[in-house]
Design a protein around this motif. Structure first.
Motif, PDB file in Angstrom:
ATOM      1  N   ILE A 155       0.839  -1.187   0.000  1.00 18.36           N
ATOM      2  CA  ILE A 155       0.000   0.000   0.000  1.00 18.36           C
ATOM      3  C   ILE A 155       0.880   1.244   0.000  1.00 18.36           C
ATOM      4  O   ILE A 155       1.858   1.336   0.742  1.00 18.36           O
ATOM      5  CB  ILE A 155      -0.952   0.001   1.213  1.00 18.36           C
ATOM      6  N   THR A 205       0.645   5.474   0.182  1.00 15.75           N
ATOM      7  CA  THR A 205      -0.196   6.638   0.466  1.00 15.75           C
ATOM      8  C   THR A 205       0.452   7.882  -0.129  1.00 15.75           C
ATOM      9  O   THR A 205       1.623   8.165   0.129  1.00 15.75           O
ATOM     10  CB  THR A 205      -0.379   6.826   1.979  1.00 15.75           C
ATOM     11  N   SER A 221      -4.631   6.582  -2.195  1.00 17.90           N
ATOM     12  CA  SER A 221      -3.873   5.370  -1.897  1.00 17.90           C
ATOM     13  C   SER A 221      -3.797   4.489  -3.135  1.00 17.90           C
ATOM     14  O   SER A 221      -4.706   4.484  -3.980  1.00 17.90           O
ATOM     15  CB  SER A 221      -4.499   4.593  -0.737  1.00 17.90           C
ATOM     16  N   TYR A 254      -7.084  -4.946   1.477  1.00 23.37           N
ATOM     17  CA  TYR A 254      -5.800  -4.305   1.195  1.00 23.37           C
ATOM     18  C   TYR A 254      -4.605  -5.191   1.521  1.00 23.37           C
ATOM     19  O   TYR A 254      -3.457  -4.795   1.277  1.00 23.37           O
ATOM     20  CB  TYR A 254      -5.689  -3.003   1.997  1.00 23.37           C
TER      21      TYR A 254
END
Length: 380
Positions: A164, A166, A172, A323
């Motif tokens: 992931i 950001t 995201s 996720y």
């Protein structure tokens, strides 16, 4: 028919005398068989009759495939083995021949010449194949990054799990293995631009005044605030955009030669397949009718984020599954906490902010890569 059988038998008998790689390479029927699967002269049957013969045929096949630059990959180990084996065969042939010196010299020069030509052709073909299969699209990605003057950060996922990322605007990106994303530390100006090679699932924070652009090799995707997936690996024949929520616009990258001047609008559950071979767009209005898209659907595209009176622990579990992150939270303090909320259109950081705010002012989160920690004294 009888004549055909006689001719075929004669040709098969004639090739029994083939003892060197160049004999096979000079045979048109052999080239047709290897390159176009045209086996009118029964090469496969003839090859399987003798194990030592099969080995020689395989070496000749590897040489021819490399020189013809095939679409499928040819392992470097196979190429090296074929080179060494064939060169050794040539050297042994030189030692075994009992010819007069002058003829031996001429023969050696002929062998060396043929070998040199074959090696140059082989290596040139192999390098061409590697360069084109790996860099055709990657070159576009590199060119785009080089043109950008914002000072980009490049994130590469060399692991076997999604990562992931950001962004500074709260958006995201779930970056898949063997993928990379380049983006500025802080978005400035009236546009937000990132660059993808590989696959990523994007959840873009809404900002109508600053549209978001994803440059994925041959295509450019423009959004304001939505969630979608882009699949643009350099070694695959197609580039795909799949929309989960919102609306996106897709067009060709202007750096691609002879681009089609098209702008495709995609709505939820629609997709676009860009075919690299002919630079064409294929719009898919119902992704459930496309088997390839169905089979490649990830958790984050399938799970829902509408929660009505749901335990917060279950909400965290849903986020973990979507996720592929790990969420640590004080279970004893939050065991009796239930939430009703909609998290469908929000990027992951925004989802976490909404949850924390709903639980109370004394709840916050910390995020370090794929590890998320919830700090809370309990819900209000």
């Amino acid at each position: 028919m009888v004549l055909y059988i006689i001719v075929t038998h004669f040709l098969m008998q004639h090739r029994n005398n083939y003892s060197e790689i160049e004999h096979f390479l000079a045979d048109e029927s052999f080239r047709l068989w290897v390159c176009f699967k045209d086996d009118k002269q029964h090469w496969e049957e003839w090859t399987l009759e003798n194990s030592s013969r099969a080995k020689l045929v395989e070496e000749a096949r590897l040489w021819l495939l490399a020189m013809k630059v095939p679409n499928d990959d040819l392992a470097a180990d196979d190429i090296q083995h074929a080179l060494e084996a064939t060169w050794g065969k040539i050297e042994r042939a030189e030692e075994d021949k009992k010819e007069k010196p002058v003829f031996r010299l001429l023969r050696k020069r002929w062998f060396n010449g043929v070998a040199a030509v074959l090696i140059i052709s082989l290596l040139s073909g192999w390098l061409y194949n590697q360069t084109n299969s790996d860099n055709d699209s990657a070159l576009t990605y590199s060119e785009l990054i080089n043109e950008n003057e914002e000072g980009l950060v490049e994130q590469t996922n060399n692991s076997d799990k999604p990562q992931i990322i950001t962004l500074s605007d709260g958006s995201s990106v779930l970056l898949q293995p063997n993928s990379k994303l380049s983006y500025p530390k802080i978005f400035v100006g009236n546009e937000r631009k990132v660059y993808l090679s590989g696959e990523g699932f994007f959840e873009i924070s809404k900002d109508p005044k600053k549209p978001f652009f994803v440059f994925a090799n041959e295509i450019v995707t423009k959004v304001v605030g939505t969630s979608f997936k882009i699949k643009a690996y350099a070694n695959q024949p197609n580039v795909e955009v799949v929309v989960r929520t919102g609306k996106v616009k897709v067009r060709s990258n202007e750096l691609i030669s002879n681009p089609k001047d098209e702008l495709i609008v995609l709505l939820p559950n629609q997709a676009l397949r860009f075919v690299r071979k002919n630079l064409s767009f294929n719009k898919i209005t119902d992704i459930t009718q496309d088997e390839s898209l169905i089979n490649s659907t990830s958790n984050i595209e399938q799970l829902g984020f509408e929660f009505t009176d749901i335990p917060v622990a279950q909400i965290f579990k849903t986020i973990e599954q979507a996720y592929l992150v790990k969420i640590d939270f004080p279970q004893s303090k939050l065991k009796d906490c239930y939430l009703t909320t909609s998290l469908t259109d929000q990027p992951l950081p925004e989802k976490l902010k909404i949850i924390c705010k709903s639980l109370g002012n004394n709840t916050s989160y910390e995020m370090n890569g794929n590890q998320i920690s919830i700090i809370s004294d309990g819900c209000n």
